[in-house]
Design a protein around this motif. Sequence first.
Motif, PDB file in Angstrom:
ATOM      1  N   ALA A 189      31.992  37.948  31.901  1.00 31.87           N
ATOM      2  CA  ALA A 189      32.790  37.344  33.148  1.00 31.87           C
ATOM      3  C   ALA A 189      32.345  38.102  34.428  1.00 31.87           C
ATOM      4  O   ALA A 189      32.033  37.537  35.554  1.00 31.87           O
ATOM      5  CB  ALA A 189      34.307  37.227  33.040  1.00 31.87           C
ATOM      6  N   ASP A 190      32.182  39.446  34.313  1.00 33.16           N
ATOM      7  CA  ASP A 190      31.657  40.096  35.602  1.00 33.16           C
ATOM      8  C   ASP A 190      30.426  39.678  35.964  1.00 33.16           C
ATOM      9  O   ASP A 190      30.128  39.387  37.177  1.00 33.16           O
ATOM     10  CB  ASP A 190      31.897  41.563  35.278  1.00 33.16           C
ATOM     11  N   ILE A 191      29.469  39.488  34.896  1.00 36.86           N
ATOM     12  CA  ILE A 191      28.042  39.244  35.452  1.00 36.86           C
ATOM     13  C   ILE A 191      27.919  37.754  36.056  1.00 36.86           C
ATOM     14  O   ILE A 191      27.498  37.291  36.785  1.00 36.86           O
ATOM     15  CB  ILE A 191      27.239  39.189  34.142  1.00 36.86           C
ATOM     16  N   ALA A 192      28.926  36.813  35.342  1.00 35.30           N
ATOM     17  CA  ALA A 192      28.956  35.480  35.954  1.00 35.30           C
ATOM     18  C   ALA A 192      29.698  35.411  37.427  1.00 35.30           C
ATOM     19  O   ALA A 192      28.988  34.410  38.106  1.00 35.30           O
ATOM     20  CB  ALA A 192      30.035  34.504  35.163  1.00 35.30           C
ATOM     21  N   ALA A 193      30.353  36.395  37.804  1.00 35.50           N
ATOM     22  CA  ALA A 193      31.046  36.560  38.932  1.00 35.50           C
ATOM     23  C   ALA A 193      29.994  37.121  40.119  1.00 35.50           C
ATOM     24  O   ALA A 193      30.442  36.746  41.368  1.00 35.50           O
ATOM     25  CB  ALA A 193      32.289  37.267  38.996  1.00 35.50           C
ATOM     26  N   ARG A 194      28.917  37.772  39.710  1.00 28.13           N
ATOM     27  CA  ARG A 194      28.138  38.401  40.575  1.00 28.13           C
ATOM     28  C   ARG A 194      27.516  37.644  41.849  1.00 28.13           C
ATOM     29  O   ARG A 194      27.387  37.975  42.880  1.00 28.13           O
ATOM     30  CB  ARG A 194      26.871  39.177  39.850  1.00 28.13           C
ATOM     31  N   SER A 216      28.820  35.278  43.243  1.00 24.41           N
ATOM     32  CA  SER A 216      29.734  34.938  44.524  1.00 24.41           C
ATOM     33  C   SER A 216      29.956  36.392  45.154  1.00 24.41           C
ATOM     34  O   SER A 216      30.995  36.255  46.022  1.00 24.41           O
ATOM     35  CB  SER A 216      30.973  34.249  44.095  1.00 24.41           C
ATOM     36  N   GLY A 217      29.432  37.587  44.932  1.00 23.40           N
ATOM     37  CA  GLY A 217      29.521  38.538  45.543  1.00 23.40           C
ATOM     38  C   GLY A 217      30.752  39.593  44.945  1.00 23.40           C
ATOM     39  O   GLY A 217      30.900  40.540  45.625  1.00 23.40           O
ATOM     40  N   VAL A 218      31.178  39.194  43.782  1.00 26.36           N
ATOM     41  CA  VAL A 218      32.215  39.882  43.268  1.00 26.36           C
ATOM     42  C   VAL A 218      31.427  40.821  42.024  1.00 26.36           C
ATOM     43  O   VAL A 218      30.885  40.340  41.185  1.00 26.36           O
ATOM     44  CB  VAL A 218      33.121  39.091  42.594  1.00 26.36           C
ATOM     45  N   THR A 219      31.790  42.060  42.302  1.00 27.02           N
ATOM     46  CA  THR A 219      31.358  43.035  41.262  1.00 27.02           C
ATOM     47  C   THR A 219      32.092  43.223  40.118  1.00 27.02           C
ATOM     48  O   THR A 219      31.677  43.464  38.842  1.00 27.02           O
ATOM     49  CB  THR A 219      30.960  44.485  41.827  1.00 27.02           C
ATOM     50  N   ALA A 220      33.479  43.124  40.282  1.00 26.70           N
ATOM     51  CA  ALA A 220      34.357  43.041  38.973  1.00 26.70           C
ATOM     52  C   ALA A 220      35.504  42.164  39.255  1.00 26.70           C
ATOM     53  O   ALA A 220      36.132  42.245  40.339  1.00 26.70           O
ATOM     54  CB  ALA A 220      34.739  44.535  38.879  1.00 26.70           C
ATOM     55  N   ILE A 221      35.768  41.353  38.040  1.00 25.97           N
ATOM     56  CA  ILE A 221      36.824  40.359  38.466  1.00 25.97           C
ATOM     57  C   ILE A 221      38.009  41.157  38.601  1.00 25.97           C
ATOM     58  O   ILE A 221      38.157  42.021  37.873  1.00 25.97           O
ATOM     59  CB  ILE A 221      36.812  39.251  37.485  1.00 25.97           C
ATOM     60  N   PRO A 222      39.189  40.588  39.129  1.00 24.72           N
ATOM     61  CA  PRO A 222      40.420  41.142  39.321  1.00 24.72           C
ATOM     62  C   PRO A 222      41.010  40.842  38.109  1.00 24.72           C
ATOM     63  O   PRO A 222      40.953  40.016  37.203  1.00 24.72           O
ATOM     64  CB  PRO A 222      40.991  40.481  40.673  1.00 24.72           C
ATOM     65  N   ASP A 223      42.262  41.832  38.004  1.00 22.22           N
ATOM     66  CA  ASP A 223      43.105  41.807  36.839  1.00 22.22           C
ATOM     67  C   ASP A 223      43.733  40.363  36.507  1.00 22.22           C
ATOM     68  O   ASP A 223      43.954  39.748  35.456  1.00 22.22           O
ATOM     69  CB  ASP A 223      44.281  42.512  37.012  1.00 22.22           C
ATOM     70  N   ASP A 224      43.997  39.326  37.624  1.00 20.32           N
ATOM     71  CA  ASP A 224      44.817  38.331  37.235  1.00 20.32           C
ATOM     72  C   ASP A 224      43.428  37.352  36.689  1.00 20.32           C
ATOM     73  O   ASP A 224      43.920  36.301  35.789  1.00 20.32           O
ATOM     74  CB  ASP A 224      45.320  37.538  38.822  1.00 20.32           C
ATOM     75  N   GLN A 225      42.308  37.380  36.959  1.00 15.11           N
ATOM     76  CA  GLN A 225      41.267  36.536  36.418  1.00 15.11           C
ATOM     77  C   GLN A 225      41.008  37.217  34.778  1.00 15.11           C
ATOM     78  O   GLN A 225      40.683  36.477  34.179  1.00 15.11           O
ATOM     79  CB  GLN A 225      39.919  36.727  37.324  1.00 15.11           C
ATOM     80  N   ILE A 226      41.080  38.460  34.916  1.00 17.90           N
ATOM     81  CA  ILE A 226      40.951  39.004  33.345  1.00 17.90           C
ATOM     82  C   ILE A 226      42.180  38.422  32.483  1.00 17.90           C
ATOM     83  O   ILE A 226      41.899  38.021  31.278  1.00 17.90           O
ATOM     84  CB  ILE A 226      41.230  40.606  33.450  1.00 17.90           C
ATOM     85  N   ALA A 227      43.395  38.453  33.160  1.00 16.87           N
ATOM     86  CA  ALA A 227      44.583  37.634  32.317  1.00 16.87           C
ATOM     87  C   ALA A 227      44.303  36.303  31.929  1.00 16.87           C
ATOM     88  O   ALA A 227      44.331  35.828  30.752  1.00 16.87           O
ATOM     89  CB  ALA A 227      45.820  37.818  33.208  1.00 16.87           C
ATOM     90  N   GLY A 228      43.647  35.473  32.823  1.00 17.18           N
ATOM     91  CA  GLY A 228      43.132  34.257  32.467  1.00 17.18           C
ATOM     92  C   GLY A 228      42.255  34.084  31.480  1.00 17.18           C
ATOM     93  O   GLY A 228      42.136  33.279  30.607  1.00 17.18           O
ATOM     94  N   MET A 229      41.246  34.883  31.332  1.00 19.08           N
ATOM     95  CA  MET A 229      40.219  35.122  30.718  1.00 19.08           C
ATOM     96  C   MET A 229      40.788  35.448  29.304  1.00 19.08           C
ATOM     97  O   MET A 229      40.443  34.814  28.035  1.00 19.08           O
ATOM     98  CB  MET A 229      39.167  36.250  30.858  1.00 19.08           C
ATOM     99  N   LEU A 230      41.716  36.240  29.176  1.00 19.92           N
ATOM    100  CA  LEU A 230      42.454  36.839  27.783  1.00 19.92           C
ATOM    101  C   LEU A 230      43.240  35.373  27.238  1.00 19.92           C
ATOM    102  O   LEU A 230      43.005  35.235  26.195  1.00 19.92           O
ATOM    103  CB  LEU A 230      43.376  37.842  28.157  1.00 19.92           C
ATOM    104  N   ARG A 231      43.891  34.600  28.019  1.00 18.00           N
ATOM    105  CA  ARG A 231      44.521  33.703  27.763  1.00 18.00           C
ATOM    106  C   ARG A 231      43.772  32.549  27.144  1.00 18.00           C
ATOM    107  O   ARG A 231      43.954  31.925  26.278  1.00 18.00           O
ATOM    108  CB  ARG A 231      45.574  32.826  28.953  1.00 18.00           C
ATOM    109  N   GLY A 232      42.535  32.284  27.830  1.00 21.47           N
ATOM    110  CA  GLY A 232      41.293  31.386  27.246  1.00 21.47           C
ATOM    111  C   GLY A 232      41.030  31.829  25.777  1.00 21.47           C
ATOM    112  O   GLY A 232      40.772  30.961  24.837  1.00 21.47           O
ATOM    113  N   MET A 233      40.891  33.218  25.845  1.00 21.78           N
ATOM    114  CA  MET A 233      40.476  33.744  24.353  1.00 21.78           C
ATOM    115  C   MET A 233      41.729  33.438  23.218  1.00 21.78           C
ATOM    116  O   MET A 233      41.122  33.078  22.045  1.00 21.78           O
ATOM    117  CB  MET A 233      40.084  35.191  24.600  1.00 21.78           C
ATOM    118  N   VAL A 234      42.738  33.702  23.667  1.00 20.44           N
ATOM    119  CA  VAL A 234      43.819  33.340  22.783  1.00 20.44           C
ATOM    120  C   VAL A 234      44.081  31.846  22.449  1.00 20.44           C
ATOM    121  O   VAL A 234      44.142  31.477  21.455  1.00 20.44           O
ATOM    122  CB  VAL A 234      45.415  33.775  23.285  1.00 20.44           C
ATOM    123  N   LYS A 235      43.772  30.971  23.517  1.00 21.25           N
ATOM    124  CA  LYS A 235      43.965  29.582  23.309  1.00 21.25           C
ATOM    125  C   LYS A 235      42.773  29.388  22.289  1.00 21.25           C
ATOM    126  O   LYS A 235      43.364  28.410  21.256  1.00 21.25           O
ATOM    127  CB  LYS A 235      43.864  28.915  24.648  1.00 21.25           C
TER     128      LYS A 235
END
Length: 152
Positions: A36-41, A43-62
């Motif tokens: 996810a960090d690599i995919a966000a690069r 757009s100028g983001v080096t590390a996605i924020p915690d709220d996006q990490i939580a979304g990623m985790l929810r997607g994994m659970v789903k």
Amino acid sequence: MDLRARFTEEMKASMRAGDAPRTSTIRMVIAKLKEADIAARPSGVTAIPDDQIAGMLRGMVKSRRESVDLYRQGGRTELADKEEAEIAVIESFLPRQMDDAAMQAAVAEAVAETGAASIKDMGKVMAALKAKHAAVLDMAKAGPMVKAALGD
């Protein structure tokens, strides 16, 4: 402690404890996070924020819950059990979800804030809920509640 640090600490602890399934799941989460960090690069983001990490985790659970259903239908209980164990590990990193009463209150508040009067305003209400409660609100459960609050 932010989620990235928690992943590292939890992985070290599970490795020390010899808990191979937990270690494997945490490694999978860390790999998905790097992806996810690599995919966000761009757009100028080096590390996605915690709220996006939580979304990623929810997607994994789903996706794992969907797999559990398919495995159970196919009679593969051992694979379903493995997926459920992974779900438990992933969910341990997510913030506690709102209970139904708190969700009802949040929906009522969002309806009042947006001045929604009919089902046509559902998008505005859902956007307000997501903006305010994204980390602790299950949007899949919120949809039907908003629909009911707006009178179908």
